[in-house]
Design a protein around this motif. Structure first.
Motif, PDB file in Angstrom:
ATOM      1  N   ASN A   4       0.836  -1.199   0.000  1.00  0.00           N
ATOM      2  CA  ASN A   4       0.000   0.000   0.000  1.00  0.00           C
ATOM      3  C   ASN A   4       0.872   1.250   0.000  1.00  0.00           C
ATOM      4  OD1 ASN A   4      -2.617  -1.448   0.567  1.00  0.00           O
ATOM      5  ND2 ASN A   4      -1.335  -2.125   2.262  1.00  0.00           N
ATOM      6  N   VAL A   5       0.493   2.209  -0.841  1.00  0.00           N
ATOM      7  CA  VAL A   5       1.227   3.460  -0.933  1.00  0.00           C
ATOM      8  C   VAL A   5       0.226   4.605  -0.833  1.00  0.00           C
ATOM      9  CG1 VAL A   5       2.715   4.910  -2.369  1.00  0.00           C
ATOM     10  CG2 VAL A   5       2.989   2.423  -2.411  1.00  0.00           C
ATOM     11  N   LEU A   6       0.510   5.536   0.061  1.00  0.00           N
ATOM     12  CA  LEU A   6      -0.330   6.717   0.208  1.00  0.00           C
ATOM     13  C   LEU A   6       0.253   7.820  -0.664  1.00  0.00           C
ATOM     14  CD1 LEU A   6      -2.615   8.252   1.695  1.00  0.00           C
ATOM     15  CD2 LEU A   6      -0.897   8.874   3.411  1.00  0.00           C
ATOM     16  N   VAL A   7      -0.569   8.364  -1.554  1.00  0.00           N
ATOM     17  CA  VAL A   7      -0.145   9.470  -2.409  1.00  0.00           C
ATOM     18  C   VAL A   7      -1.000  10.684  -2.041  1.00  0.00           C
ATOM     19  CG1 VAL A   7       0.122  10.299  -4.777  1.00  0.00           C
ATOM     20  CG2 VAL A   7       0.438   7.868  -4.262  1.00  0.00           C
ATOM     21  N   PRO A   8      -0.453  11.597  -1.229  1.00  0.00           N
ATOM     22  CA  PRO A   8      -1.238  12.785  -0.875  1.00  0.00           C
ATOM     23  C   PRO A   8      -1.602  13.576  -2.130  1.00  0.00           C
ATOM     24  CG  PRO A   8       0.684  12.593   0.527  1.00  0.00           C
ATOM     25  CD  PRO A   8       0.852  11.589  -0.576  1.00  0.00           C
ATOM     26  N   TYR A  45      -9.002   6.248  -5.376  1.00  0.00           N
ATOM     27  CA  TYR A  45      -9.182   7.271  -4.354  1.00  0.00           C
ATOM     28  C   TYR A  45      -9.454   6.583  -3.022  1.00  0.00           C
ATOM     29  CZ  TYR A  45      -9.734  10.839  -7.993  1.00  0.00           C
ATOM     30  OH  TYR A  45      -9.533  11.685  -9.043  1.00  0.00           O
ATOM     31  N   GLY A  46      -9.015   7.184  -1.953  1.00  0.00           N
ATOM     32  CA  GLY A  46      -9.275   6.645  -0.633  1.00  0.00           C
ATOM     33  C   GLY A  46      -9.004   7.698   0.421  1.00  0.00           C
ATOM     34  N   THR A  47      -9.347   7.367   1.624  1.00  0.00           N
ATOM     35  CA  THR A  47      -9.097   8.253   2.750  1.00  0.00           C
ATOM     36  C   THR A  47      -7.856   7.781   3.499  1.00  0.00           C
ATOM     37  OG1 THR A  47     -10.414   6.956   4.303  1.00  0.00           O
ATOM     38  CG2 THR A  47     -11.581   8.643   3.005  1.00  0.00           C
ATOM     39  N   VAL A  48      -7.344   8.620   4.361  1.00  0.00           N
ATOM     40  CA  VAL A  48      -6.211   8.220   5.188  1.00  0.00           C
ATOM     41  C   VAL A  48      -6.620   7.026   6.058  1.00  0.00           C
ATOM     42  CG1 VAL A  48      -4.634   8.944   7.024  1.00  0.00           C
ATOM     43  CG2 VAL A  48      -5.184  10.519   5.163  1.00  0.00           C
ATOM     44  N   GLN A  50      -8.766   4.668   5.326  1.00  0.00           N
ATOM     45  CA  GLN A  50      -8.771   3.452   4.498  1.00  0.00           C
ATOM     46  C   GLN A  50      -7.347   2.954   4.257  1.00  0.00           C
ATOM     47  OE1 GLN A  50     -11.031   5.199   1.279  1.00  0.00           O
ATOM     48  NE2 GLN A  50     -12.825   3.952   1.775  1.00  0.00           N
ATOM     49  N   TYR A  51      -6.423   3.882   4.070  1.00  0.00           N
ATOM     50  CA  TYR A  51      -5.019   3.500   3.893  1.00  0.00           C
ATOM     51  C   TYR A  51      -4.498   2.801   5.161  1.00  0.00           C
ATOM     52  CZ  TYR A  51       0.037   3.981   3.864  1.00  0.00           C
ATOM     53  OH  TYR A  51       1.377   3.740   3.974  1.00  0.00           O
ATOM     54  N   ILE A  52      -4.757   3.404   6.314  1.00  0.00           N
ATOM     55  CA  ILE A  52      -4.284   2.819   7.576  1.00  0.00           C
ATOM     56  C   ILE A  52      -4.905   1.437   7.777  1.00  0.00           C
ATOM     57  CG2 ILE A  52      -4.370   3.060  10.084  1.00  0.00           C
ATOM     58  CD1 ILE A  52      -4.023   6.114   9.577  1.00  0.00           C
TER      59      ILE A  52
END
Length: 95
Positions: A4-8, A45-48, A50-52
């Motif tokens: 999983n990678v979070l892309v702000p 698209y997702g929320t922080v 959902q990423y966590i």
């Protein structure tokens, strides 16, 4: 450590015209998602939150870091001490 990678996406003024921003991001995501064999990823698209949740679901064990997270730097000659962003909102303290 996880797939999983979070892309702000965005900044303080990015969404003054949100339709344009989302149209551009939609184009980028569509290109990447139609070329997963080339890029090896799928974007959505997702929320922080959902990423966590996705990261937690991998049950990855993380090392405990007990060091200093506060970014600071000294000038090479030791005459100046910088704390990036610490006082940037107050011009009195920012100098």
């Amino acid at each position: 450590k996880t797939p999983n990678v979070l892309v702000p996406f965005g900044d303080d003024f990015k969404f003054q015209n949100p339709e344009v921003q989302f149209q551009n991001m939609d184009l980028l995501m569509e290109y990447i998602n139609t070329n997963t064999d080339k890029f090896g990823i799928h974007m959505r698209y997702g929320t922080v939150g959902q990423y966590i949740d996705a990261v937690k679901a991998t049950k990855t064990e993380w090392p405990l870091y007990e060091g200093d997270f506060f970014p600071y730097a000294f000038a090479p000659d030791g005459t100046r001490f910088d704390i990036p962003g610490w006082a940037s909102a107050d011009s009195y303290w920012a100098g």
